[in-house]
Enzyme design. Structure first.
Site, PDB file in Angstrom:
ATOM      1  N   GLY A 142       0.827  -1.221   0.000  1.00 24.76           N
ATOM      2  CA  GLY A 142       0.000   0.000   0.000  1.00 24.76           C
ATOM      3  C   GLY A 142       0.851   1.257   0.000  1.00 24.76           C
ATOM      4  CG  ASP A 159      -2.371  -7.823  -8.541  1.00 20.84           C
ATOM      5  OD1 ASP A 159      -2.900  -8.220  -7.475  1.00 20.84           O
ATOM      6  OD2 ASP A 159      -3.020  -7.443  -9.522  1.00 20.84           O
ATOM      7  CG  ASP A 164      -6.734   1.402  18.599  1.00 17.97           C
ATOM      8  OD1 ASP A 164      -6.653   2.636  18.614  1.00 17.97           O
ATOM      9  OD2 ASP A 164      -7.796   0.796  18.810  1.00 17.97           O
ATOM     10  CG  HIS A 165      -4.752   6.209  14.958  1.00 17.52           C
ATOM     11  ND1 HIS A 165      -5.838   5.659  14.345  1.00 17.52           N
ATOM     12  CD2 HIS A 165      -5.098   7.471  15.283  1.00 17.52           C
ATOM     13  CE1 HIS A 165      -6.797   6.553  14.305  1.00 17.52           C
ATOM     14  NE2 HIS A 165      -6.387   7.652  14.853  1.00 17.52           N
ATOM     15  CG  HIS A 220     -10.025   4.187  17.651  1.00 15.53           C
ATOM     16  ND1 HIS A 220      -8.867   3.533  17.298  1.00 15.53           N
ATOM     17  CD2 HIS A 220     -10.568   4.621  16.480  1.00 15.53           C
ATOM     18  CE1 HIS A 220      -8.714   3.568  15.986  1.00 15.53           C
ATOM     19  NE2 HIS A 220      -9.741   4.219  15.465  1.00 15.53           N
TER      20      HIS A 220
HETATM   21  P1  NAP Z   1      -5.903   3.620  -0.249  1.00 14.87           P
HETATM   22  O1  NAP Z   1      -5.491   5.047  -0.369  1.00 14.87           O
HETATM   23  O2  NAP Z   1      -7.095   3.161  -1.005  1.00 14.87           O
HETATM   24  O3  NAP Z   1      -4.651   2.750  -0.668  1.00 14.87           O
HETATM   25  C1  NAP Z   1      -4.745   1.374  -0.883  1.00 14.87           C
HETATM   26  C2  NAP Z   1      -3.382   0.843  -1.251  1.00 14.87           C
HETATM   27  O4  NAP Z   1      -3.549  -0.536  -1.511  1.00 14.87           O
HETATM   28  C3  NAP Z   1      -2.779   1.496  -2.478  1.00 14.87           C
HETATM   29  O5  NAP Z   1      -1.407   1.702  -2.249  1.00 14.87           O
HETATM   30  C4  NAP Z   1      -2.992   0.424  -3.552  1.00 14.87           C
HETATM   31  O6  NAP Z   1      -1.929   0.462  -4.479  1.00 14.87           O
HETATM   32  C5  NAP Z   1      -2.907  -0.846  -2.737  1.00 14.87           C
HETATM   33  N1  NAP Z   1      -3.603  -1.938  -3.391  1.00 14.87           N
HETATM   34  C6  NAP Z   1      -4.932  -2.070  -3.581  1.00 14.87           C
HETATM   35  N2  NAP Z   1      -5.189  -3.216  -4.236  1.00 14.87           N
HETATM   36  C7  NAP Z   1      -4.002  -3.820  -4.454  1.00 14.87           C
HETATM   37  C8  NAP Z   1      -3.613  -5.029  -5.090  1.00 14.87           C
HETATM   38  N3  NAP Z   1      -4.492  -5.877  -5.611  1.00 14.87           N
HETATM   39  N4  NAP Z   1      -2.303  -5.314  -5.142  1.00 14.87           N
HETATM   40  C9  NAP Z   1      -1.382  -4.472  -4.614  1.00 14.87           C
HETATM   41  N5  NAP Z   1      -1.697  -3.328  -3.989  1.00 14.87           N
HETATM   42  C10 NAP Z   1      -2.990  -2.998  -3.926  1.00 14.87           C
HETATM   43  O7  NAP Z   1      -6.159   3.200   1.267  1.00 14.87           O
HETATM   44  P2  NAP Z   1      -5.550   3.850   2.594  1.00 14.87           P
HETATM   45  O8  NAP Z   1      -6.418   4.991   3.003  1.00 14.87           O
HETATM   46  O9  NAP Z   1      -4.101   4.112   2.408  1.00 14.87           O
HETATM   47  O10 NAP Z   1      -5.811   2.723   3.683  1.00 14.87           O
HETATM   48  C11 NAP Z   1      -5.012   1.565   3.811  1.00 14.87           C
HETATM   49  C12 NAP Z   1      -5.435   0.789   5.047  1.00 14.87           C
HETATM   50  O11 NAP Z   1      -5.272   1.579   6.183  1.00 14.87           O
HETATM   51  C13 NAP Z   1      -6.888   0.353   5.058  1.00 14.87           C
HETATM   52  O12 NAP Z   1      -6.972  -0.886   5.703  1.00 14.87           O
HETATM   53  C14 NAP Z   1      -7.571   1.400   5.912  1.00 14.87           C
HETATM   54  O13 NAP Z   1      -8.718   0.890   6.531  1.00 14.87           O
HETATM   55  C15 NAP Z   1      -6.491   1.650   6.905  1.00 14.87           C
HETATM   56  N6  NAP Z   1      -6.555   2.969   7.531  1.00 14.87           N
HETATM   57  C16 NAP Z   1      -6.469   4.101   6.783  1.00 14.87           C
HETATM   58  C17 NAP Z   1      -6.501   5.325   7.406  1.00 14.87           C
HETATM   59  C18 NAP Z   1      -6.351   6.609   6.616  1.00 14.87           C
HETATM   60  O14 NAP Z   1      -6.314   7.655   7.259  1.00 14.87           O
HETATM   61  N7  NAP Z   1      -6.261   6.591   5.322  1.00 14.87           N
HETATM   62  C19 NAP Z   1      -6.609   5.417   8.793  1.00 14.87           C
HETATM   63  C20 NAP Z   1      -6.668   4.234   9.529  1.00 14.87           C
HETATM   64  C21 NAP Z   1      -6.633   3.028   8.880  1.00 14.87           C
HETATM   65  P3  NAP Z   1      -2.158   0.523  -6.080  1.00 14.87           P
HETATM   66  O15 NAP Z   1      -3.370   1.346  -6.304  1.00 14.87           O
HETATM   67  O16 NAP Z   1      -0.894   1.135  -6.583  1.00 14.87           O
HETATM   68  O17 NAP Z   1      -2.300  -0.889  -6.468  1.00 14.87           O
END
Ligand code: NAP
Length: 510
Positions: free
Chosen positions: A10, A87, A179-180, A242
């Site tokens: 990610g 992937d 859990d941030h 949280h």
């Molecule tokens: P996001 O912006 O949608 O990013 C998802 C990531 O997953 C991208 O880097 C994408 O890369 C990768 N990905 C998706 N499908 C893939 C595949 N088939 N193969 C390889 N890579 C793949 O999501 P995010 O906001 O960063 O969140 C990530 C996680 O953190 C989630 O579980 C979310 O619940 C958790 N989270 C996020 C936040 C926040 O503030 N954003 C806070 C707490 C928790 P490509 O598109 O390049 O494939």
């Protein structure tokens, strides 16, 4: 710190950009990364090492708490970064990844200590863990760790299922569930404050404490997460993880020599002592709500069911308040009130400990103006601890007024490390104190499951509340039944500004 390869799934995503790279950069500036540190970013996007580094640099400029304007320093930081197109579902990509990691380890003369950070959707947690195992990425001679974001399951059975699958590839002590909230500086101080101060330790029981109030209010609505949030609600998004973690950290009694194992043991004991609620009785101690149109920070906003992407007849909860009881010798009879919601009057995470009032003889007149003593933990966005005491009001004979003593636990620091810095630093050191152990996660889901069932079957009402308020009136009534009220719910005109410049209700100096 041992040499480490940080393998980031990610790497092209939002969380990596906003939190992980800035956290790593600030650790680097503070000299808190391993001497030998290498990062391999993964995603499907066809990035090169150069474009990856350029993206990381951009994220530092945008999101780092310290300005990233020293080009030489930034360059030294991103030199450790490599990118690999992968992937998650393609087995052959893991072989390519393994070769790249081995090359890097060889070039740096580093042992194969690998930290796999899963900053991807929860549907990918299990396939990634299985592929790490099948590819041999996880079976080298060094250590391996799995750092995993929320959500961990969406109910008790799915959480158990996920844990079972992950445990085929990683032992519990290798899994670091983020859990941030546990990374927030004030939360990390909670247990140690009581542990290191006999005065507080002596007060930390049902003999002196009347109730504990844990609030995590948000002003935002569902934003661009509508589709996701409509299936999750406040109960899964905030409460199960949280807020129950905050409850554990507030209620914990730590011995002097507490290790990470002892902290986990004590947290588990608290969860085990929580009085369970039965599905049919959820309504007696739990309030659920959904926001209607209203005014937040002076701006009119639409109701939840008018938000783009939300079904007009959605019964999803955007607010939850609950009374929890811990049946142990320390806390028997002390209600812990928890509430969280969206589109509320202010953004704040706060714990208020309300102390009992002295028992008065029948002949004694009550002191006018005297209020209970309070210990207030401001967790975010402002940080601090305040003690509320009573003093004689010199201007009004015979009356008392509250005074506030601010306790500076953060040493006057304004620019304190962000939660992700603390957590990544701990994971790199292998210290799991501030991560959620499976026992805690399972017990949290176990406590919450009857609520999920009651919500699903509509066994309790879904109360509405105006956006910009403090939630439904029933949330106030929950405390009023016990003779209490939520502290620091003030009218908009009494609000001050928090450090992000938003309206903020609590003002100890008023
Ligand atoms: P996001 O912006 O949608 O990013 C998802 C990531 O997953 C991208 O880097 C994408 O890369 C990768 N990905 C998706 N499908 C893939 C595949 N088939 N193969 C390889 N890579 C793949 O999501 P995010 O906001 O960063 O969140 C990530 C996680 O953190 C989630 O579980 C979310 O619940 C958790 N989270 C996020 C936040 C926040 O503030 N954003 C806070 C707490 C928790 P490509 O598109 O390049 O494939």
């Amino acid at each position: 710190m041992e040499p480490t390869t940080f393998v980031l799934f990610g790497a092209t995503g939002d969380l990596a950009k906003r939190k992980i790279y800035p956290a790593l950069y600030n650790l680097f500036v503070d000299g808190k990364l391993p001497q030998s540190f290498s990062l391999v970013g993964l995603g499907r996007r066809e990035w090169t090492d150069e474009s990856f580094r350029a993206n990381v640099e951009q994220s530092l400029r945008q999101f780092s708490r310290r300005e990233a304007n020293d080009a030489e320093l930034v360059k030294r930081f991103v030199d450790a970064f490599r990118y690999c197109v992968l992937d998650i579902g393609r087995k052959e990509d893991y072989q390519k990844l393994l070769r790249l990691i081995e090359q890097r380890e060889e070039a740096l003369g580093a042992p194969p200590n690998r930290m796999f950070y899963l900053s991807v959707g929860p549907e990918f947690f299990e396939p990634i863990a299985a592929n790490i195992q099948d590819s041999g990425l996880g079976s080298a001679q060094g250590w391996k760790r799995l750092v995993i974001e929320k959500p961990f399951g969406h109910d008790l059975p799915s959480a158990r299922d996920l844990n079972l699958k992950l445990s085929k590839a990683f032992d519990e002590q290798e899994i670091f569930r983020i859990d941030h909230y546990l990374g927030k500086p004030m939360v990390q101080k909670l247990g140690s404050l009581q542990q290191a101060n006999p005065v507080i330790q002596a007060l930390w029981t049902n003999r002196y404490i009347a109730n504990v109030q844990i609030t995590a209010n948000e002003t935002v609505g569902v934003e661009e997460r509508a589709g996701y949030y409509d299936h999750i609600g406040a109960v899964r998004d905030m409460f199960q993880n949280h807020l129950l973690q905050l409850l554990m950290m507030a209620a914990i009694h730590l011995p002097h020599d507490s290790t990470s194992e002892k902290v986990r043991f004590k947290k588990k004991k608290i969860m085990e002592a929580l009085e369970p609620v039965q599905k049919q009785e959820v309504g007696a101690s739990v309030i659920r709500g959904q926001y209607e149109a209203g005014t937040v920070q002076g701006k009119p906003v639409v109701g939840y069911t008018s938000e783009p992407g939300i079904a007009p007849d959605s019964m999803n909860d955007t607010f939850i308040a609950a009374r929890l009881l811990i049946e142990d010798s320390y806390w028997r009879g002390v209600p812990f009130y928890i509430r969280t919601g969206k589109r509320l009057a202010e953004k704040s995470t706060r714990i208020v400990v309300e102390f009992k009032e002295p028992i008065k003889a029948a002949s004694e007149t009550s002191e006018e103006g005297a209020t209970p003593n309070l210990l207030i933990f401001e967790i975010g966005p402002n940080e601090g601890i305040t003690l509320q005491l009573n003093t004689k009001d010199l201007e009004h004979e015979g009356e008392f007024k509250p005074v506030h003593i601010d306790i500076d636990l953060l040493g006057g620091q304004d620019n304190v490390p962000e939660a992700y810095e603390n957590l990544i630093f701990d994971a790199l050191r292998g210290d799991s104190t501030f991560f959620a152990h499976w026992d805690e996660v399972e017990l949290s889901w176990q406590w919450v499951q009857p609520l999920l069932d009651a919500f699903e079957e509509n066994l309790i009402p879904l109360h509405s509340y105006a956006a910009g308020s403090y939630g439904p009136a029933e949330s106030d009534a929950l405390l009023a039944q016990d003779g209490y009220h939520w502290w620091f719910d003030v009218k908009p005109e009494q609000q001050i500004q928090n450090r992000e410049g938003e309206p903020y209700a609590y003002n100890a100096n008023h």
